[in-house]
Design a protein around this motif. Structure first.
Motif, PDB file in Angstrom:
ATOM      1  N   UNK A  53      11.296   7.953  -2.521  1.00 14.47           N
ATOM      2  CA  UNK A  53      12.698   7.583  -1.752  1.00 14.47           C
ATOM      3  C   UNK A  53      12.705   8.979  -0.579  1.00 14.47           C
ATOM      4  N   UNK A  54      12.603  10.124  -1.050  1.00 16.70           N
ATOM      5  CA  UNK A  54      12.814  11.051   0.113  1.00 16.70           C
ATOM      6  C   UNK A  54      12.173  10.837   1.539  1.00 16.70           C
ATOM      7  N   UNK A  55      10.829  10.161   1.520  1.00 18.02           N
ATOM      8  CA  UNK A  55      10.325   9.921   2.645  1.00 18.02           C
ATOM      9  C   UNK A  55      10.717   8.747   3.334  1.00 18.02           C
ATOM     10  N   UNK A  93      18.876  -3.714  15.144  1.00 18.13           N
ATOM     11  CA  UNK A  93      18.400  -4.441  14.044  1.00 18.13           C
ATOM     12  C   UNK A  93      17.877  -3.448  12.978  1.00 18.13           C
ATOM     13  N   UNK A  94      16.871  -2.627  13.595  1.00 23.40           N
ATOM     14  CA  UNK A  94      16.428  -1.889  12.514  1.00 23.40           C
ATOM     15  C   UNK A  94      17.306  -0.944  11.587  1.00 23.40           C
ATOM     16  N   UNK A  95      18.362  -0.451  12.202  1.00 25.30           N
ATOM     17  CA  UNK A  95      19.061   0.456  11.727  1.00 25.30           C
ATOM     18  C   UNK A  95      20.112  -0.437  10.509  1.00 25.30           C
ATOM     19  N   UNK A  96      20.341  -1.550  10.911  1.00 20.60           N
ATOM     20  CA  UNK A  96      21.160  -2.492   9.787  1.00 20.60           C
ATOM     21  C   UNK A  96      20.059  -2.756   8.821  1.00 20.60           C
ATOM     22  N   UNK A  97      19.008  -3.247   9.182  1.00 23.83           N
ATOM     23  CA  UNK A  97      17.905  -3.274   8.004  1.00 23.83           C
ATOM     24  C   UNK A  97      17.809  -2.315   6.960  1.00 23.83           C
ATOM     25  N   UNK A  98      17.941  -1.064   7.843  1.00 22.75           N
ATOM     26  CA  UNK A  98      17.708   0.315   7.015  1.00 22.75           C
ATOM     27  C   UNK A  98      18.888   0.392   6.039  1.00 22.75           C
ATOM     28  N   UNK A 148      14.367   7.656  15.434  1.00 26.20           N
ATOM     29  CA  UNK A 148      13.811   8.786  14.589  1.00 26.20           C
ATOM     30  C   UNK A 148      14.312   9.026  13.132  1.00 26.20           C
ATOM     31  N   UNK A 149      15.463   8.298  13.007  1.00 31.78           N
ATOM     32  CA  UNK A 149      16.160   8.509  11.716  1.00 31.78           C
ATOM     33  C   UNK A 149      15.550   7.735  10.505  1.00 31.78           C
ATOM     34  N   UNK A 150      14.553   6.427  10.930  1.00 29.96           N
ATOM     35  CA  UNK A 150      14.106   5.468  10.083  1.00 29.96           C
ATOM     36  C   UNK A 150      13.000   6.320   9.520  1.00 29.96           C
ATOM     37  N   UNK A 151      13.015   6.262   8.037  1.00 26.59           N
ATOM     38  CA  UNK A 151      11.957   7.060   7.013  1.00 26.59           C
ATOM     39  C   UNK A 151      10.562   6.480   7.283  1.00 26.59           C
ATOM     40  N   UNK A 152       9.572   7.433   7.301  1.00 20.78           N
ATOM     41  CA  UNK A 152       8.141   7.078   7.708  1.00 20.78           C
ATOM     42  C   UNK A 152       7.801   6.354   6.203  1.00 20.78           C
ATOM     43  N   UNK A 153       8.332   6.375   5.238  1.00 21.32           N
ATOM     44  CA  UNK A 153       7.512   5.930   3.945  1.00 21.32           C
ATOM     45  C   UNK A 153       7.999   4.403   3.623  1.00 21.32           C
ATOM     46  N   UNK A 154       8.395   3.814   4.424  1.00 19.47           N
ATOM     47  CA  UNK A 154       9.028   2.208   4.327  1.00 19.47           C
ATOM     48  C   UNK A 154       8.021   1.403   3.861  1.00 19.47           C
ATOM     49  N   UNK A 155       6.956   1.631   4.459  1.00 18.51           N
ATOM     50  CA  UNK A 155       5.500   0.470   4.183  1.00 18.51           C
ATOM     51  C   UNK A 155       5.283   0.876   2.826  1.00 18.51           C
ATOM     52  N   UNK A 156       4.959   2.351   2.422  1.00 22.25           N
ATOM     53  CA  UNK A 156       4.664   2.448   1.187  1.00 22.25           C
ATOM     54  C   UNK A 156       5.624   2.027   0.171  1.00 22.25           C
ATOM     55  N   UNK A 157       6.946   2.369   0.355  1.00 21.06           N
ATOM     56  CA  UNK A 157       7.917   1.806  -0.602  1.00 21.06           C
ATOM     57  C   UNK A 157       7.908   0.362  -0.890  1.00 21.06           C
ATOM     58  N   UNK A 158       7.927  -0.364   0.090  1.00 17.29           N
ATOM     59  CA  UNK A 158       7.697  -1.768   0.161  1.00 17.29           C
ATOM     60  C   UNK A 158       6.505  -2.512  -0.688  1.00 17.29           C
TER      61      UNK A 158
END
Length: 300
Positions: free
Chosen positions: A258-260, A150-155, A199-209
């Motif tokens: 975006x890079x993060x 589910x996380x991968x599809x959301x990403x 591990x491939x999910x970016x760590x910057x998802x929260x900041x980006x949102x």
């Protein structure tokens, strides 16, 4: 995940009971909790069954019914933010005048809402029923691998929306990107430390949102500068200019994030296509099938 989602609905019920000057803050917090509960449902949508689809649909409908009340508060908040940034400029008088107009519109919307549903009792009662139904879903059948899928599809969806928004530059595409980035961030929050994200999910998802949400506030201000605007015609040009300037600044910051936050598309594509072809897509439990190429509008 069950405990997290039910706790969020408990929070939503409590916040919708806030009165007086706390009404708008309560609606804002309640809508956050509703979206978090929906994001958690989506993590197990493939095995939670049709009950999850029904609960998700009702939560989405309830959130939409609160959106206009929230928009009036967001508009006042955006003008307050611009006032702080432009207190010593020629725009300050226009912003103060526009803020008074927006505050009046906010009060009118609150009165209308409370007339049809005093103290939001009907909405809170509906949430109590949905909370009981959500708690009774077969959460024990949700596997860790399903949550990861589910996380991968959301990403993947967030990345596709990002590409589209940057290509077109349209407010509606940026808003779609914001919704999908927010869904991914909420799902990561729902899992917390109990299930590690791939591990491939970016760590910057929260900041980006968060940044995309701030950009959406400027887009909301632009929407209120059209022909049917509550603001004086002479003030709209300045308000539009300020909103466009703020948007440009935020878009630069967003691109820097975006890079993060970027995800490995090739890794996600296999999972996304498998789910679309063979079983319900975990990222969202919609009542209708998700089409492969078209972007389905799902305003929250």
């Amino acid at each position: 995940m069950r405990d997290y989602a039910t706790t969020e609905l408990t929070q939503a019920i409590a916040c919708l009971g806030w009165r007086g000057s706390r009404l708008h803050a309560g609606v804002h917090q309640a809508r956050k909790s509703l979206r978090r509960a929906r994001a958690t449902l989506a993590l197990g949508a493939a095995t939670l069954g049709p009950g999850a689809v029904l609960i998700d649909r009702e939560l989405r409908r309830l959130n939409r019914r609160l959106s206009k009340l929230r928009d009036t508060q967001a508009l006042v908040g955006t003008l307050d933010h611009l006032l702080r940034k432009n207190a010593d400029t020629e725009a300050a008088a226009i912003l103060r005048r526009s803020r008074r107009v927006a505050a009046h519109a906010r009060a009118e919307r609150a009165r209308t809402t409370m007339t049809t549903d005093p103290h939001l009792r009907d909405r809170r009662a509906l949430l109590a029923v949905l909370q009981a139904a959500l708690s009774a879903l077969p959460w024990q059948t949700v596997a860790e691998t399903e949550a990861h899928d589910a996380l991968r599809v959301s990403a993947t969806r967030a990345d596709e929306a990002a590409a589209r928004a940057q290509r077109s530059g349209r407010d509606e595409d940026w808003h779609r990107w914001r919704r999908r980035a927010r869904r991914l961030s909420q799902q990561l929050r729902a899992l917390g430390d109990s299930i590690a994200a791939p591990p491939e999910i970016g760590e910057g998802a929260k900041r980006l949102a968060i940044l995309l949400g701030e950009a959406q506030d400027y887009a909301l201000l632009r929407e209120h500068c059209g022909k049917r605007s509550v603001f004086a015609p002479a003030d709209r040009a300045m308000l539009r200019e300020l909103s466009e300037r703020g948007t440009a600044h935020l878009q630069e910051r967003i691109r820097a994030e975006l890079p993060a936050a970027r995800h490995t598309q090739s890794d996600f594509r296999t999972v996304a296509l498998r789910n679309r072809a063979g079983r319900p897509v975990p990222s969202s439990p919609p009542p209708e099938p998700v089409r492969r190429r078209s972007e389905r509008s799902s305003s929250e």
